[in-house]
Write a protein that holds these residues in place. Structure first.
Motif, PDB file in Angstrom:
ATOM      1  N   ASP A  70      55.259 -58.713  -5.787  1.00  0.00           N
ATOM      2  CA  ASP A  70      55.050 -60.145  -5.871  1.00  0.00           C
ATOM      3  C   ASP A  70      56.054 -60.772  -6.831  1.00  0.00           C
ATOM      4  O   ASP A  70      56.390 -60.204  -7.865  1.00  0.00           O
ATOM      5  N   ASN A  71      56.519 -61.964  -6.482  1.00  0.00           N
ATOM      6  CA  ASN A  71      57.429 -62.702  -7.350  1.00  0.00           C
ATOM      7  C   ASN A  71      56.613 -63.482  -8.366  1.00  0.00           C
ATOM      8  O   ASN A  71      55.730 -64.259  -7.988  1.00  0.00           O
ATOM      9  N   ARG A  72      56.909 -63.299  -9.646  1.00  0.00           N
ATOM     10  CA  ARG A  72      56.108 -63.944 -10.698  1.00  0.00           C
ATOM     11  C   ARG A  72      56.187 -65.465 -10.649  1.00  0.00           C
ATOM     12  O   ARG A  72      55.324 -66.157 -11.195  1.00  0.00           O
ATOM     13  N   PHE A  73      57.220 -65.987 -10.003  1.00  0.00           N
ATOM     14  CA  PHE A  73      57.364 -67.440  -9.930  1.00  0.00           C
ATOM     15  C   PHE A  73      56.839 -68.016  -8.611  1.00  0.00           C
ATOM     16  O   PHE A  73      56.939 -69.221  -8.384  1.00  0.00           O
ATOM     17  N   GLN A  74      56.291 -67.159  -7.767  1.00  0.00           N
ATOM     18  CA  GLN A  74      55.772 -67.626  -6.483  1.00  0.00           C
ATOM     19  C   GLN A  74      54.693 -68.689  -6.643  1.00  0.00           C
ATOM     20  O   GLN A  74      54.706 -69.698  -5.915  1.00  0.00           O
ATOM     21  N   PRO A  75      53.736 -68.536  -7.571  1.00  0.00           N
ATOM     22  CA  PRO A  75      52.701 -69.575  -7.713  1.00  0.00           C
ATOM     23  C   PRO A  75      53.267 -70.940  -8.080  1.00  0.00           C
ATOM     24  O   PRO A  75      52.780 -71.974  -7.585  1.00  0.00           O
ATOM     25  N   ILE A  76      54.284 -70.960  -8.935  1.00  0.00           N
ATOM     26  CA  ILE A  76      54.918 -72.231  -9.307  1.00  0.00           C
ATOM     27  C   ILE A  76      55.561 -72.860  -8.077  1.00  0.00           C
ATOM     28  O   ILE A  76      55.392 -74.057  -7.800  1.00  0.00           O
ATOM     29  N   THR A 130      61.989 -70.456 -18.392  1.00  0.00           N
ATOM     30  CA  THR A 130      62.995 -70.008 -19.350  1.00  0.00           C
ATOM     31  C   THR A 130      63.286 -68.528 -19.133  1.00  0.00           C
ATOM     32  O   THR A 130      62.546 -67.818 -18.447  1.00  0.00           O
ATOM     33  N   GLY A 131      64.374 -68.068 -19.750  1.00  0.00           N
ATOM     34  CA  GLY A 131      64.742 -66.671 -19.626  1.00  0.00           C
ATOM     35  C   GLY A 131      66.195 -66.511 -19.280  1.00  0.00           C
ATOM     36  O   GLY A 131      66.984 -67.472 -19.338  1.00  0.00           O
ATOM     37  N   GLY A 132      66.573 -65.290 -18.900  1.00  0.00           N
ATOM     38  CA  GLY A 132      67.962 -64.975 -18.625  1.00  0.00           C
ATOM     39  C   GLY A 132      68.210 -64.513 -17.214  1.00  0.00           C
ATOM     40  O   GLY A 132      67.658 -65.064 -16.257  1.00  0.00           O
ATOM     41  N   ARG A 133      69.011 -63.461 -17.073  1.00  0.00           N
ATOM     42  CA  ARG A 133      69.439 -63.021 -15.745  1.00  0.00           C
ATOM     43  C   ARG A 133      68.275 -62.577 -14.871  1.00  0.00           C
ATOM     44  O   ARG A 133      68.249 -62.858 -13.668  1.00  0.00           O
ATOM     45  N   GLU A 134      67.317 -61.875 -15.439  1.00  0.00           N
ATOM     46  CA  GLU A 134      66.198 -61.384 -14.633  1.00  0.00           C
ATOM     47  C   GLU A 134      65.389 -62.537 -14.063  1.00  0.00           C
ATOM     48  O   GLU A 134      64.980 -62.509 -12.896  1.00  0.00           O
ATOM     49  N   GLU A 135      65.162 -63.539 -14.896  1.00  0.00           N
ATOM     50  CA  GLU A 135      64.387 -64.698 -14.426  1.00  0.00           C
ATOM     51  C   GLU A 135      65.149 -65.451 -13.335  1.00  0.00           C
ATOM     52  O   GLU A 135      64.561 -65.886 -12.332  1.00  0.00           O
ATOM     53  N   ILE A 136      66.460 -65.615 -13.538  1.00  0.00           N
ATOM     54  CA  ILE A 136      67.256 -66.299 -12.513  1.00  0.00           C
ATOM     55  C   ILE A 136      67.244 -65.501 -11.215  1.00  0.00           C
ATOM     56  O   ILE A 136      67.098 -66.067 -10.120  1.00  0.00           O
ATOM     57  N   ASP A 138      64.919 -63.529 -10.070  1.00  0.00           N
ATOM     58  CA  ASP A 138      63.627 -63.700  -9.398  1.00  0.00           C
ATOM     59  C   ASP A 138      63.506 -65.086  -8.776  1.00  0.00           C
ATOM     60  O   ASP A 138      62.995 -65.236  -7.655  1.00  0.00           O
ATOM     61  N   LEU A 139      63.963 -66.102  -9.479  1.00  0.00           N
ATOM     62  CA  LEU A 139      63.922 -67.456  -8.919  1.00  0.00           C
ATOM     63  C   LEU A 139      64.738 -67.541  -7.633  1.00  0.00           C
ATOM     64  O   LEU A 139      64.312 -68.157  -6.645  1.00  0.00           O
ATOM     65  N   LEU A 140      65.905 -66.916  -7.631  1.00  0.00           N
ATOM     66  CA  LEU A 140      66.799 -67.020  -6.485  1.00  0.00           C
ATOM     67  C   LEU A 140      66.290 -66.285  -5.249  1.00  0.00           C
ATOM     68  O   LEU A 140      66.832 -66.459  -4.151  1.00  0.00           O
ATOM     69  N   LYS A 141      65.256 -65.493  -5.405  1.00  0.00           N
ATOM     70  CA  LYS A 141      64.644 -64.832  -4.246  1.00  0.00           C
ATOM     71  C   LYS A 141      63.727 -65.780  -3.467  1.00  0.00           C
ATOM     72  O   LYS A 141      63.342 -65.481  -2.334  1.00  0.00           O
ATOM     73  N   LEU A 142      63.378 -66.891  -4.079  1.00  0.00           N
ATOM     74  CA  LEU A 142      62.448 -67.832  -3.448  1.00  0.00           C
ATOM     75  C   LEU A 142      63.191 -68.758  -2.478  1.00  0.00           C
ATOM     76  O   LEU A 142      64.355 -69.094  -2.701  1.00  0.00           O
ATOM     77  N   PRO A 143      62.506 -69.205  -1.429  1.00  0.00           N
ATOM     78  CA  PRO A 143      63.163 -70.030  -0.402  1.00  0.00           C
ATOM     79  C   PRO A 143      63.216 -71.504  -0.787  1.00  0.00           C
ATOM     80  O   PRO A 143      62.581 -72.364  -0.150  1.00  0.00           O
TER      81      PRO A 143
END
Length: 458
Positions: free
Chosen positions: A2-8, A169-175, A177-182
């Protein structure tokens, strides 16, 4: 996994699909909230900019006043920007009661990834355009400006509902994960290398992007230029934000007949602005990191230093430095310096140097100082770059009526003002038919005057 940013993302997508964000009232509400956040916490944001990398007061306030000016533009012009635009159509269709209309609709959930060098302005300007166009926004501030990012994390939830605007917020890992979202749209400001990563990720979902990148921005000072004006504007344009400005003059070609005179004026301008010891100047920012200070200092060739040349890596300080005569083999001309080291080269033939520059990656900006209109026209016609100035530097990016962005290696897409609204909107082209008038364009075609039938489209 699961993507941690999916709920947002899901919350914003659901909210957008309710059509609430398409209203004029919703857009104005978000713009007003953004303005209040900036104004009510101006001093804290300015202090954070100083804490992150020593931004001087003028550059701090610039980061607040420009976004508030953009908000004012959209507030004053939003109804007109949102209004349907009726356009001409072929006379034959028009005579049968048809109409052509362009509708501007928001894309949806928008990701805005901001850079460190203007961590308020270059994060919020795209976000403001996105909100004015009716999109929801997920903000990703630069992790290399932690004090500023912390304020966004603190105050955005106080002024916005998370389904409208939220912060990650965050760095490369957060970016990553965000970029995996449509996402429906992605706006990225930063390096060309990371821009390619963003574009590859966007391609997986066919997500449209604006990439505001960078490059070595050429500056030409010809033999007719006002040397005092050129020196002042190049000295400031190059050294503001300690050279960490994507539109800063990256190198200077100066005509050999005025090269020595120009260099004397350029040195005098730098000293007048920052003193003989710029490390003590309250008007000179620091590099964003020790790594970047060391990188930029490594470009300094001692035998070519005509001003400056000192550095203090632990203090993230590189002195404003002029290198002359530089050549394309020098380290400072192998990539974008993004620091206060300015290579200067003499030239004798304008056409020859333009041909050299045309073989380099296309830049975000370019500048020419000249009173010769033929020279100016030739450079503007022959050299491709995102935008720039004649007899000025950098200021074109402050003006909301001038679309801002790169070309080729320096980016794609334009924003600011109307261009920003248009870029963050899908252009929905509509032909509105007359329900009571027949067009004889359907089969069977035998026996029909085809030319007459098609004449309605001409």
């Amino acid at each position: 996994m699961d993507n941690r940013f999916q709920p947002i993302f899901d919350a914003q997508q659901s909210h957008f699909r309710s059509d609430i964000t398409k209203s004029y009232e919703w857009r104005i509400e978000q713009l007003d909230a953004m303005e209040r956040m900036l104004q009510e916490h101006r001093d804290e944001f300015c202090a954070a900019l100083y804490q992150d990398f020593g931004k001087p007061v003028f550059e701090q306030l610039f980061e607040i006043t420009v976004p508030t000016g953009v908000i004012k533009y959209y507030r004053d012009n939003l109804r007109e920007l949102m209004a349907p635009q009726f356009v001409p159509i072929p006379k034959g269709l028009e005579e049968t009661g048809h109409r052509g209309v362009i509708l501007k609709e928001p894309y949806g959930v928008t990701l805005v990834i901001g850079p460190f060098n203007a961590p308020i302005l270059l994060l919020l300007d795209p976000a403001i355009a996105a909100l004015a166009a009716g999109n929801t926004v997920i903000l990703k501030p630069a992790n290399t400006t932690p004090a500023t990012a912390a304020l966004f994390q603190k105050y955005v939830p106080q002024y916005f509902k998370p389904e409208n605007v939220t912060v990650v917020t965050g760095g490369r890992e957060e970016i990553a994960d965000l970029l995996k979202l449509p996402f429906d749209f992605i706006f990225f400001t930063g390096s060309s290398a990371v821009g390619k990563v963003v574009m590859r990720a966007a391609a997986e979902h066919l997500t449209p992007v604006i990439l505001e990148l960078g490059g070595q921005n050429p500056t030409i000072v010809d033999e007719t230029a006002n040397l005092d004006i050129a020196a002042d504007r190049i000295a400031w344009g190059h050294n503001a934000i300690s050279g960490q400005w994507c539109i800063a003059p990256g190198y200077v070609y100066v005509h050999e007949s005025v090269a020595e005179a120009f260099l004397e004026r350029l040195k005098a301008s730098v000293i007048r602005m920052y003193g003989t010891d710029p490390q003590q100047s309250p008007d000179f920012a620091r590099m964003i990191s020790e790594h970047d200070a060391e990188r930029v200092a490594s470009y300094i060739l001692p035998d070519k230093v005509v001003l400056g040349g000192r550095s203090d890596i632990k203090a993230r300080y590189v002195e404003p430095t002029i290198l002359y005569p530089s050549s394309w083999d020098d380290p400072a001309l192998q990539q974008e310096v993004f620091g206060p080291v300015l290579p200067v080269m003499p030239y004798s033939n304008l056409h020859e140097i333009v041909e050299i520059m045309k073989r380099k990656p296309k830049s975000l900006a370019a500048y020419i100082f000249s009173k010769n209109q033929e020279h100016i026209d030739y450079v503007l016609h022959s050299l491709s770059f995102g935008g720039g100035c004649v007899n000025q530097t950098n200021l074109h990016c402050w003006i909301d009526s001038l679309p801002f962005g790169g070309v080729g290696n320096s980016g794609m897409g334009k924003y600011y003002g109307k261009a920003g609204f248009d870029a963050l909107s899908n252009t929905k082209a509509m032909l509105i038919g007359n329900p009571d008038v027949e067009l004889d364009v359907f089969p069977p075609y035998a026996g029909k005057d085809i030319a007459k039938s098609l004449s309605v489209f001409s």
